[in-house]
Design a protein around this motif. Structure first.
Motif, PDB file in Angstrom:
ATOM      1  N   ILE A 171     -39.613 135.640 106.639  1.00 22.07           N
ATOM      2  CA  ILE A 171     -38.614 136.352 105.993  1.00 22.07           C
ATOM      3  C   ILE A 171     -38.633 137.619 106.631  1.00 22.07           C
ATOM      4  O   ILE A 171     -39.442 138.442 106.920  1.00 22.07           O
ATOM      5  N   PRO A 172     -37.256 137.975 107.424  1.00 21.41           N
ATOM      6  CA  PRO A 172     -36.006 138.075 106.566  1.00 21.41           C
ATOM      7  C   PRO A 172     -35.015 136.832 107.496  1.00 21.41           C
ATOM      8  O   PRO A 172     -34.043 137.035 107.733  1.00 21.41           O
ATOM      9  N   PHE A 189     -33.180 132.691 101.970  1.00 22.81           N
ATOM     10  CA  PHE A 189     -34.551 133.809 101.633  1.00 22.81           C
ATOM     11  C   PHE A 189     -34.068 134.813 100.366  1.00 22.81           C
ATOM     12  O   PHE A 189     -34.764 134.520  99.182  1.00 22.81           O
TER      13      PHE A 189
END
Length: 338
Positions: free
Chosen positions: A170-171, A202
């Motif tokens: 993430i991201p 996500f």
């Protein structure tokens, strides 16, 4: 007992007295295993038990990276070889979700038998074929929607078998032009481009209990610091746009994308908004430094850590391993290289 906000590894297949004494003092929240730690089922089970005994917590999380393909810590002759994520996305459309879930359910069956209760899976990065191959075939699909669909199926399969997933990275690592194990990647895409592609999986799985950060600079959000160390990226992108409010752990702090002393790296990641430090290589001197830069869990991070563990299913889904393996093999018959 209060736990320190870190997840640590050990050097070999047996916990040494020095490591046990260090873990007893440092009190990490959890542990992570690598191939160097895994030989046989009985040996691995004994190591898992010894790690938990060292901190006096039966619920201490024990993690592993068991994706399949290039990233598989348990393998033959004791465990089956699983395909990389891309192989699931190349199945007939009508089979993809079922078989992705089934593959993760089989992995959970393997891990739960050893006492391992967290898998660093699924990879939610959307691959860019023009960028570095570090993600490559680890990604499920070339589209964010396909990644999200199969990523959720993998999470469901793991949790059905009593194993918690960690979504990563993430991201989004798919646009990186370098391998963060070796150097610091920089992504030049605009925030709008990231929102339209990289962030989508996500966002779709923002309800998952845990996520792993990316050691990647997103220049339009913070031109100076990788996400792991950037308050702006974590606040704006991870907690804000994506909406992830679960436990956020760093990627491995010993990767070469990050510089500086290990106590400084750990403190900077926590200051930026990560809840948990991950250090994987089992080097005790580095782990001692990490512990010095890491505080004990408190406040919102403690709440997230508790909530993550509470997501562990109390009952596993009924499972016929022989039938599941037969179905899995049939789905991939003739599709995988030897």
């Amino acid at each position: 007992m209060t736990a320190r906000a870190c997840i640590l590894g050990c050097a070999g297949p047996v916990l040494t007295s020095e490591e046990a004494a260090f873990f007893r003092r440092a009190r990490p929240w959890g542990f992570i295993l690598f191939r160097r730690n895994i030989e046989t089922p009985d040996q691995t089970r004994a190591l898992v038990n010894a790690l938990r005994e060292s901190v006096g917590r039966e619920d201490a999380p024990v993690l592993v990276d068991q994706e399949g393909g290039r990233v598989q810590r348990l393998g033959p002759p004791h465990w089956r070889r699983y395909p990389a994520g891309r192989a699931y996305g190349e199945l007939p459309v009508e089979d993809r979700r079922e078989i992705t879930r089934l593959g993760a359910r089989l992995i959970a069956h393997d891990l739960a038998a050893l006492g391992i209760n967290v898998d660093c899976l699924p990879v939610l990065d959307v691959p860019d074929p023009q960028m570095h191959e570090v993600i490559g075939d680890r990604a499920y699909d070339p589209t964010p929607e396909g990644v999200a669909l199969l990523g959720r199926a993998a999470c469901e399969g793991l949790m059905a078998g009593g194993v918690l997933p960690v979504v990563k990275h993430i991201p989004g690592h798919g646009r990186a032009r370098a391998d963060s194990h070796l150097e610091l990647p920089v992504v030049d895409a605009s925030r709008a481009e990231l929102e339209a592609r990289d962030f989508i999986p996500f966002q779709a799985l923002s309800d998952m209990p845990m996520a792993m950060s990316a050691h990647v600079v997103y220049a339009d959000l913070d031109p100076s610091l990788p996400a792991t160390l950037s308050r702006r990226v974590l606040d704006v992108a991870v907690r804000g746009i994506i909406g992830f409010d679960g436990l956020l752990m760093t990627d491995d702090l010993s990767m070469k994308a990050l510089g500086g002393d290990f106590d400084d790296r750990a403190a900077a990641a926590l200051d930026a908004g990560c809840d948990m430090i991950l250090h994987c290589n089992g080097d005790i001197a580095e782990m001692q430094a990490v512990a010095q830069g890491t505080w004990f869990l408190e406040g919102r991070a403690a709440e997230r850590a508790y909530a993550a563990l509470q997501r562990t299913p109390k009952r596993v889904e009924p499972f016929d391993a022989a039938a599941a393996n037969a179905r899995f093999d049939a789905a991939f018959a003739g599709r995988l290289a030897a």
